[in-house]
Design a protein around this motif. Structure first.
Motif, PDB file in Angstrom:
ATOM      1  N   LEU A  89       0.836  -1.192   0.000  1.00  0.00           N
ATOM      2  CA  LEU A  89       0.000   0.000   0.000  1.00  0.00           C
ATOM      3  C   LEU A  89       0.877   1.250   0.000  1.00  0.00           C
ATOM      4  O   LEU A  89       1.835   1.342   0.770  1.00  0.00           O
ATOM      5  N   LEU A  90       0.536   2.198  -0.859  1.00  0.00           N
ATOM      6  CA  LEU A  90       1.288   3.441  -0.972  1.00  0.00           C
ATOM      7  C   LEU A  90       0.735   4.494  -0.018  1.00  0.00           C
ATOM      8  O   LEU A  90      -0.389   4.394   0.473  1.00  0.00           O
ATOM      9  N   HIS A  91       1.515   5.528   0.212  1.00  0.00           N
ATOM     10  CA  HIS A  91       1.021   6.673   0.990  1.00  0.00           C
ATOM     11  C   HIS A  91      -0.214   7.272   0.320  1.00  0.00           C
ATOM     12  O   HIS A  91      -1.151   7.713   1.000  1.00  0.00           O
ATOM     13  N   SER A  92      -0.235   7.283  -0.997  1.00  0.00           N
ATOM     14  CA  SER A  92      -1.383   7.848  -1.718  1.00  0.00           C
ATOM     15  C   SER A  92      -2.638   7.030  -1.485  1.00  0.00           C
ATOM     16  O   SER A  92      -3.749   7.583  -1.461  1.00  0.00           O
ATOM     17  N   ASN A  93      -2.512   5.698  -1.323  1.00  0.00           N
ATOM     18  CA  ASN A  93      -3.673   4.860  -1.024  1.00  0.00           C
ATOM     19  C   ASN A  93      -4.306   5.270   0.305  1.00  0.00           C
ATOM     20  O   ASN A  93      -5.535   5.404   0.416  1.00  0.00           O
ATOM     21  N   ILE A  94      -3.464   5.470   1.313  1.00  0.00           N
ATOM     22  CA  ILE A  94      -3.956   5.850   2.646  1.00  0.00           C
ATOM     23  C   ILE A  94      -4.629   7.214   2.605  1.00  0.00           C
ATOM     24  O   ILE A  94      -5.725   7.405   3.163  1.00  0.00           O
ATOM     25  N   MET A  95      -4.007   8.171   1.913  1.00  0.00           N
ATOM     26  CA  MET A  95      -4.579   9.513   1.835  1.00  0.00           C
ATOM     27  C   MET A  95      -5.903   9.520   1.075  1.00  0.00           C
ATOM     28  O   MET A  95      -6.835  10.261   1.422  1.00  0.00           O
ATOM     29  N   ALA A  96      -6.023   8.681   0.046  1.00  0.00           N
ATOM     30  CA  ALA A  96      -7.266   8.615  -0.728  1.00  0.00           C
ATOM     31  C   ALA A  96      -8.429   8.180   0.155  1.00  0.00           C
ATOM     32  O   ALA A  96      -9.538   8.720   0.063  1.00  0.00           O
ATOM     33  N   VAL A  97      -8.166   7.208   1.035  1.00  0.00           N
ATOM     34  CA  VAL A  97      -9.208   6.735   1.948  1.00  0.00           C
ATOM     35  C   VAL A  97      -9.575   7.815   2.958  1.00  0.00           C
ATOM     36  O   VAL A  97     -10.761   8.071   3.220  1.00  0.00           O
ATOM     37  N   GLU A 154     -30.867  -4.282  13.557  1.00  0.00           N
ATOM     38  CA  GLU A 154     -32.180  -3.706  13.852  1.00  0.00           C
ATOM     39  C   GLU A 154     -32.326  -3.414  15.343  1.00  0.00           C
ATOM     40  O   GLU A 154     -32.869  -2.368  15.729  1.00  0.00           O
ATOM     41  N   PHE A 155     -31.832  -4.310  16.188  1.00  0.00           N
ATOM     42  CA  PHE A 155     -31.904  -4.090  17.640  1.00  0.00           C
ATOM     43  C   PHE A 155     -31.233  -2.776  18.022  1.00  0.00           C
ATOM     44  O   PHE A 155     -31.803  -1.966  18.764  1.00  0.00           O
ATOM     45  N   PHE A 156     -29.999  -2.582  17.534  1.00  0.00           N
ATOM     46  CA  PHE A 156     -29.272  -1.364  17.884  1.00  0.00           C
ATOM     47  C   PHE A 156     -29.955  -0.119  17.299  1.00  0.00           C
ATOM     48  O   PHE A 156     -29.968   0.942  17.934  1.00  0.00           O
ATOM     49  N   GLU A 157     -30.525  -0.253  16.116  1.00  0.00           N
ATOM     50  CA  GLU A 157     -31.222   0.892  15.518  1.00  0.00           C
ATOM     51  C   GLU A 157     -32.452   1.261  16.344  1.00  0.00           C
ATOM     52  O   GLU A 157     -32.749   2.450  16.543  1.00  0.00           O
ATOM     53  N   ILE A 158     -33.149   0.269  16.850  1.00  0.00           N
ATOM     54  CA  ILE A 158     -34.345   0.520  17.667  1.00  0.00           C
ATOM     55  C   ILE A 158     -33.988   1.310  18.922  1.00  0.00           C
ATOM     56  O   ILE A 158     -34.709   2.225  19.317  1.00  0.00           O
ATOM     57  N   ILE A 159     -32.869   0.970  19.567  1.00  0.00           N
ATOM     58  CA  ILE A 159     -32.508   1.649  20.818  1.00  0.00           C
ATOM     59  C   ILE A 159     -31.782   2.979  20.578  1.00  0.00           C
ATOM     60  O   ILE A 159     -31.383   3.652  21.516  1.00  0.00           O
ATOM     61  N   GLY A 160     -31.605   3.336  19.297  1.00  0.00           N
ATOM     62  CA  GLY A 160     -31.009   4.638  18.980  1.00  0.00           C
ATOM     63  C   GLY A 160     -29.524   4.615  18.726  1.00  0.00           C
ATOM     64  O   GLY A 160     -28.862   5.658  18.804  1.00  0.00           O
ATOM     65  N   LEU A 161     -28.967   3.435  18.411  1.00  0.00           N
ATOM     66  CA  LEU A 161     -27.549   3.317  18.074  1.00  0.00           C
ATOM     67  C   LEU A 161     -27.444   2.713  16.677  1.00  0.00           C
ATOM     68  O   LEU A 161     -27.454   1.488  16.521  1.00  0.00           O
ATOM     69  N   ASN A 162     -27.356   3.570  15.678  1.00  0.00           N
ATOM     70  CA  ASN A 162     -27.307   3.085  14.305  1.00  0.00           C
ATOM     71  C   ASN A 162     -25.908   2.566  13.957  1.00  0.00           C
ATOM     72  O   ASN A 162     -24.924   3.285  14.101  1.00  0.00           O
ATOM     73  N   ILE A 163     -25.835   1.341  13.481  1.00  0.00           N
ATOM     74  CA  ILE A 163     -24.573   0.762  13.020  1.00  0.00           C
ATOM     75  C   ILE A 163     -24.534   0.875  11.502  1.00  0.00           C
ATOM     76  O   ILE A 163     -25.450   0.406  10.820  1.00  0.00           O
ATOM     77  N   VAL A 164     -23.499   1.512  10.988  1.00  0.00           N
ATOM     78  CA  VAL A 164     -23.348   1.615   9.534  1.00  0.00           C
ATOM     79  C   VAL A 164     -22.361   0.548   9.077  1.00  0.00           C
ATOM     80  O   VAL A 164     -21.291   0.382   9.657  1.00  0.00           O
ATOM     81  N   GLU A 165     -22.748  -0.174   8.056  1.00  0.00           N
ATOM     82  CA  GLU A 165     -21.934  -1.280   7.574  1.00  0.00           C
ATOM     83  C   GLU A 165     -21.161  -0.859   6.331  1.00  0.00           C
ATOM     84  O   GLU A 165     -21.685  -0.156   5.461  1.00  0.00           O
ATOM     85  N   GLY A 166     -19.914  -1.295   6.269  1.00  0.00           N
ATOM     86  CA  GLY A 166     -19.078  -1.007   5.116  1.00  0.00           C
ATOM     87  C   GLY A 166     -18.416  -2.263   4.603  1.00  0.00           C
ATOM     88  O   GLY A 166     -18.534  -3.338   5.192  1.00  0.00           O
ATOM     89  N   TYR A 167     -17.713  -2.111   3.485  1.00  0.00           N
ATOM     90  CA  TYR A 167     -17.060  -3.257   2.850  1.00  0.00           C
ATOM     91  C   TYR A 167     -15.716  -2.832   2.291  1.00  0.00           C
ATOM     92  O   TYR A 167     -15.591  -1.762   1.678  1.00  0.00           O
ATOM     93  N   GLY A 168     -14.719  -3.650   2.550  1.00  0.00           N
ATOM     94  CA  GLY A 168     -13.396  -3.368   2.016  1.00  0.00           C
ATOM     95  C   GLY A 168     -12.477  -4.539   2.247  1.00  0.00           C
ATOM     96  O   GLY A 168     -12.832  -5.505   2.924  1.00  0.00           O
ATOM     97  N   LEU A 169     -11.286  -4.461   1.676  1.00  0.00           N
ATOM     98  CA  LEU A 169     -10.307  -5.528   1.817  1.00  0.00           C
ATOM     99  C   LEU A 169      -8.946  -4.924   2.096  1.00  0.00           C
ATOM    100  O   LEU A 169      -8.744  -3.716   1.925  1.00  0.00           O
ATOM    101  N   THR A 170      -8.008  -5.765   2.496  1.00  0.00           N
ATOM    102  CA  THR A 170      -6.641  -5.301   2.694  1.00  0.00           C
ATOM    103  C   THR A 170      -6.133  -4.625   1.427  1.00  0.00           C
ATOM    104  O   THR A 170      -5.520  -3.554   1.479  1.00  0.00           O
ATOM    105  N   GLU A 171      -6.416  -5.237   0.279  1.00  0.00           N
ATOM    106  CA  GLU A 171      -5.891  -4.750  -0.998  1.00  0.00           C
ATOM    107  C   GLU A 171      -6.514  -3.435  -1.449  1.00  0.00           C
ATOM    108  O   GLU A 171      -6.005  -2.788  -2.363  1.00  0.00           O
ATOM    109  N   THR A 172      -7.628  -3.049  -0.831  1.00  0.00           N
ATOM    110  CA  THR A 172      -8.275  -1.783  -1.189  1.00  0.00           C
ATOM    111  C   THR A 172      -8.041  -0.723  -0.114  1.00  0.00           C
ATOM    112  O   THR A 172      -8.708   0.312  -0.111  1.00  0.00           O
ATOM    113  N   THR A 173      -7.097  -0.966   0.770  1.00  0.00           N
ATOM    114  CA  THR A 173      -6.812  -0.088   1.919  1.00  0.00           C
ATOM    115  C   THR A 173      -8.078   0.092   2.742  1.00  0.00           C
ATOM    116  O   THR A 173      -8.346   1.148   3.294  1.00  0.00           O
TER     117      THR A 173
END
Length: 636
Positions: free
Chosen positions: A217-225, A386-405
Motif C-alpha cells: 500500500l502506498l502513501h497515496s492509497n492511505i490519503m485517498a481513503v 435492527e436491535f441497535f437501531e431501535i434503541i437509537g444506536l445506528n450501526i453503519v456497515e461497510g465493505y473493504g479488503l486489505t488490498e483496497t486499503t
C-alpha cells in the motif's frame, strides 16, 4: 455484461483543501497546530490519561531518531508485532516518518507464521511487544540476512541473540535523543522527501484460505481513503474514538488510527477486548469501529441479562422493543413514500417513555454518546443491526479488503441502508463481472503483492482488482455482498449454495456462537455448530440443568433439541437444497488461539474444514442417506 457504478457526491461536506502528500505530513501538522489538545488516551495506574499532541509528537520524534541511529534508510522494512497500544502507533508513525515501510504482524500468530512474515518481508528491524513475542524471533532457525535489530516495547530484554541487536523501548528513545542532538536536520529532511507514490506499508492478508500475501500500500492509497471518509462521515476534532481492534488489520489502522490523525480526533486505547464494555463507560466514545462478532456478543449479552430480570421488567422491555420496531418500520415506509413520519404523529409520546425507561439505559452501557458505529470485516446480522437501531444506536456497515486499503463502499449515518454495504466511496468504481465477482478500481487500490508476481497478475487486470467476493448492485447504486467466490458450495446435484448467507441467518441467536456450513460435492448441506457459553448457562439455568461442565452440557439432549428448533426455524425461508439436513455441535467454541478464527474473529473456513473433515464426513452415509440426528425436512 458487467454492471458498474461509480459514486459521485454532492454532499454538504467538501474535502479539505489540502496540500498534504502523506498522512505523515498531516500528523506533524497536527503536532504543530494542536499541540496542547489531547491526541490519544491510554490507561496509566488504573485511569485513562490523555497524551497531548506535543507529547505525542515528541515520542514519535525520539523513536524516529532512534531508528536513524540504527541506520534505517528509506524503503527498509520494519515489522511491528504487538497488541494495539500507544507504542504501536508511535512505532508506526516513526517508521513512516523516516521513510521506512511498516509491516504489521499479528501477535496472535504462532511462531512459524510470524517468522515467515519477518523473513518474507525482508525486515531489518522488529518491534516486539514483550518477551513472548521476542522469543518468536529468537527461536527462529532461519532469520533474514537483513535483520539487524529488535526493540522490546515492555521492560528490559532478559536474553540477547548474537544474530541481531536487542534494545528496550527506553534505550531506543535515549539513542534517539542523542541522534537528534547530533543531527537535527536529518528527520525533517526525511519527512520532506516523502512522496505520495512511496510504499508505506506491506499488510499481509490474514490467511483464511492459504499462505498470506503481502499487499503493498502506498502513501497515496492511505490519503485517498482519509479524504473520501472525510467527505462521507463528517468526523471532527471533538470526537473521541475507542480503539480495540488489532492495528495489524488495515481496517483499524487506516479506518481508526490514520483517519483519526487526518481529522484530529482523540483515540482512546482499550485495555483489551474483554475490557471494552468497561472502557466504553469510562471514556464515553462518540465513534466506534467494530466487527460483527463484537456487536453480536454485545447483543447476546444484553439478551441474556434481560432474561434474568424480574418478569415485570421483562414485559416493560418487550413493550419498548415492540414499540420501537413498529416505529422503525413506519419510519422506513414513510421514507419510501416521501411522507411525514407517522411516528411523529402517533407514537412520539410513547417512544419518549420507552426511550427514558429502556433505550437510554442500554445506550448508557455504551457510554451514552455514540453517534458513529461502524461494522466491517464480515457481514452483520440484520437482527442485531435492527436491535441497535431501535434503541437509537445506528450501526453503519461497510465493505473493504486489505488490498483496497479497506473501504470500497460504506453506508453513512445520514444514509444508512441495512442489508447493503452502501455506495462506493468517492473516487472508487465498482462493477460486477459476468460471474458475479466484485471488481474494484480507484486511488485506494494496492499496487501488488510483495515478491509475488503471479498472485499480482491474477488479482489486477487493467487497473481492476478482483476481490474474490460475489455481489450485486441494486437500483440505487448500493452494493450487496453475497459470499466469497471460493466459498460457494456446489452440491453433487449441481446446486450453488452460498454458505455465508445461511450462516448469517444464525447471527444474534443467544445460544449459538458460530456455525460453519459444509457440503461441497455432497447431496445435501450439513453444519458444525458451536455454542455461546453465556447463552448455554442461561439455557441451563432456565431448564434446571447442571452448569458445572459446559463441554458436557453442549451434548445434553435438551440443548440439542433447542438447537434443532433453531435450525428448523432458520431452514424455513431457504430453498430445499440450501437447508441444513444434519449438524454437529462441538464441545468448544472456535477461537483465535486455536487458529480457527482470524484476529478480527472471522471463521477460517479452510482450517476448520480440514481440522474437522472426518467429523463432517461422518454426517454422510455411503449413499448420503438422511437418517437420524438431523432436522426434519419441510416442504417448500
Amino acid at each position: 455484461m458487467a454492471q458498474s457504478v461509480r459514486f459521485t457526491t454532492s454532499a454538504r461536506r467538501k474535502a479539505k483543501n489540502l496540500t498534504y502528500k502523506t498522512i505523515v505530513d498531516v500528523f506533524w501538522e497536527r503536532v504543530a497546530t494542536m499541540s496542547e489538545r489531547p491526541a490519544i488516551m491510554h490507561k496509566v495506574d488504573g485511569k485513562f490519561r490523555p497524551v497531548i499532541w506535543r507529547e505525542h509528537g515528541r515520542t514519535v520524534e525520539l523513536t524516529a531518531g532512534g531508528l536513524l541511529s540504527l541506520s534505517v534508510v528509506p524503503g527498509e522494512k520494519l515489522a511491528i508485532m504487538s497488541q494495539s497500544r500507544p507504542h504501536w502507533t508511535w512505532a508506526d508513525l516513526a517508521s513512516l516518518s523516516v521513510g521506512a515501510v511498516t509491516v504489521p504482524i499479528y501477535p496472535t500468530l504462532a511462531a512459524p507464521e510470524a517468522q515467515f512474515l519477518v523473513r518474507h518481508s525482508d525486515a531489518v528491524g522488529v518491534f516486539c511487544e514483550n518477551e513472548l513475542q521476542l522469543r518468536k524471533i529468537q527461536d527462529a532457525k532461519e532469520l533474514p540476512e537483513t535483520l539487524r535489530f529488535v526493540v522490546l516495547l515492555e521492560g528490559e530484554p532478559k536474553t540477547t541473540d548474537p544474530r541481531f541487536k536487542t534494545l528496550s523501548w527506553n534505550q531506543l528513545l535515549e539513542h534517539g535523543e542523542i541522534q537528534l542532538g547530533k543531527d537535527s536536520k536529518a528527520l525533517p529532511e526525511r519527512i520532506k522527501n516523502l512522496k505520495s507514490e512511496d510504499l508505506a506499508t506491506i499488510v499481509y492478508t490474514s490467511g483464511t484460505t492459504g499462505i498470506p500475501k503481502g499487499a503493498m500500500l502506498l502513501h497515496s492509497n492511505i490519503m485517498a481513503v482519509c479524504e473520501a471518509m472525510h467527505v462521507l462521515v463528517g468526523l471532527n476534532e471533538n470526537d473521541l474514538a475507542l480503539s480495540f481492534l488489532p492495528l495489524s488489520h488495515v481496517y483499524e489502522r487506516v479506518g481508526g488510527q490514520m483517519i483519526s490523525i487526518f481529522e484530529g480526533l482523540v483515540v482512546a486505547f482499550a485495555e483489551s477486548i474483554e475490557q471494552v464494555p468497561k472502557n466504553m463507560i469510562e471514556v464515553r466514545p462518540t465513534v466506534l469501529n467494530g466487527v460483527p462478532r463484537f456487536y453480536e456478543k454485545a447483543y447476546q449479552r444484553i439478551q441474556v441479562e434481560i432474561r434474568k430480570l424480574p418478569k415485570p421488567q421483562q414485559y416493560l422491555i418487550r413493550w419498548a422493543m415492540a414499540l420501537g420496531k413498529r416505529a422503525l418500520h413506519y419510519r422506513k415506509a414513510a421514507q419510501f413514500k416521501h411522507e411525514d413520519h407517522i411516528v411523529n404523529q402517533i407514537l412520539k409520546a410513547e417512544l419518549r417513555v420507552a426511550d427514558r425507561l429502556v433505550f437510554s439505559r442500554i445506550r448508557r452501557r455504551f457510554g451514552g454518546r455514540l453517534r458513529v458505529m461502524v461494522s466491517g470485516a464480515a457481514p452483520l446480522s440484520p437482527n442485531v443491526q435492527e436491535f441497535f437501531e431501535i434503541i437509537g444506536l445506528n450501526i453503519v456497515e461497510g465493505y473493504g479488503l486489505t488490498e483496497t486499503t479497506a473501504p470500497v463502499a460504506c453506508n453513512t449515518p445520514d444514509e444508512n441502508h441495512p442489508g447493503t454495504v452502501g455506495k462506493p466511496v468517492p473516487g472508487v468504481e465498482v462493477k460486477i463481472a459476468d460471474d458475479g465477482e466484485i471488481l474494484v478500481k480507484g486511488p485506494s487500490i494496492f499496487v501488488g503483492y510483495y515478491k509475488n508476481e503471479e498472485a499480482t497478475k491474477a488479482a489486477l487486470s487493467d487497473g481492476w482488482f478482483s476481490t474474490g467476493d460475489i455481489g450485486e448492485i441494486d437500483a440505487s447504486g448500493r452494493l450487496r455482498i453475497k459470499d466469497r467466490k471460493k466459498d460457494i458450495i456446489i452440491t453433487s446435484n449441481g446446486k450453488h449454495v452460498a454458505p455465508q448467507y445461511i450462516e448469517n441467518l444464525f447471527k444474534g441467536e443467544h445460544l449459538i456462537s458460530h456455525i460453519l456450513v459444509y457440503g461441497d460435492r455432497r447431496k445435501f448441506v450439513t453444519a458444525l455448530i458451536t455454542l455461546s457459553p453465556d447463552g448455554l448457562r442461561t439455557f441451563a439455568e432456565t431448564h434446571a440443568l447442571p452448569v458445572d461442565d459446559l463441554e458436557a452440557l453442549t451434548q445434553h439432549p435438551k440443548v440439542r433439541e433447542e438447537v434443532e428448533a433453531v435450525v428448523k426455524r432458520k431452514n424455513e425461508p431457504l430453498a430445499n437444497f440450501e437447508r441444513i439436513k444434519k449438524f454437529i455441535i462441538l464441545e468448544h467454541d472456535f477461537t483465535v488461539e486455536n487458529d480457527e478464527l482470524t484476529p478480527t474473529f472471522k471463521v477460517k473456513r479452510k482450517v476448520i474444514t480440514e481440522k474437522y473433515k472426518a467429523l463432517l464426513d461422518s454426517c454422510y452415509e455411503a449413499d448420503d442417506i438422511e437418517v437420524g440426528g438431523g432436522v426434519p425436512e419441510t416442504s417448500k
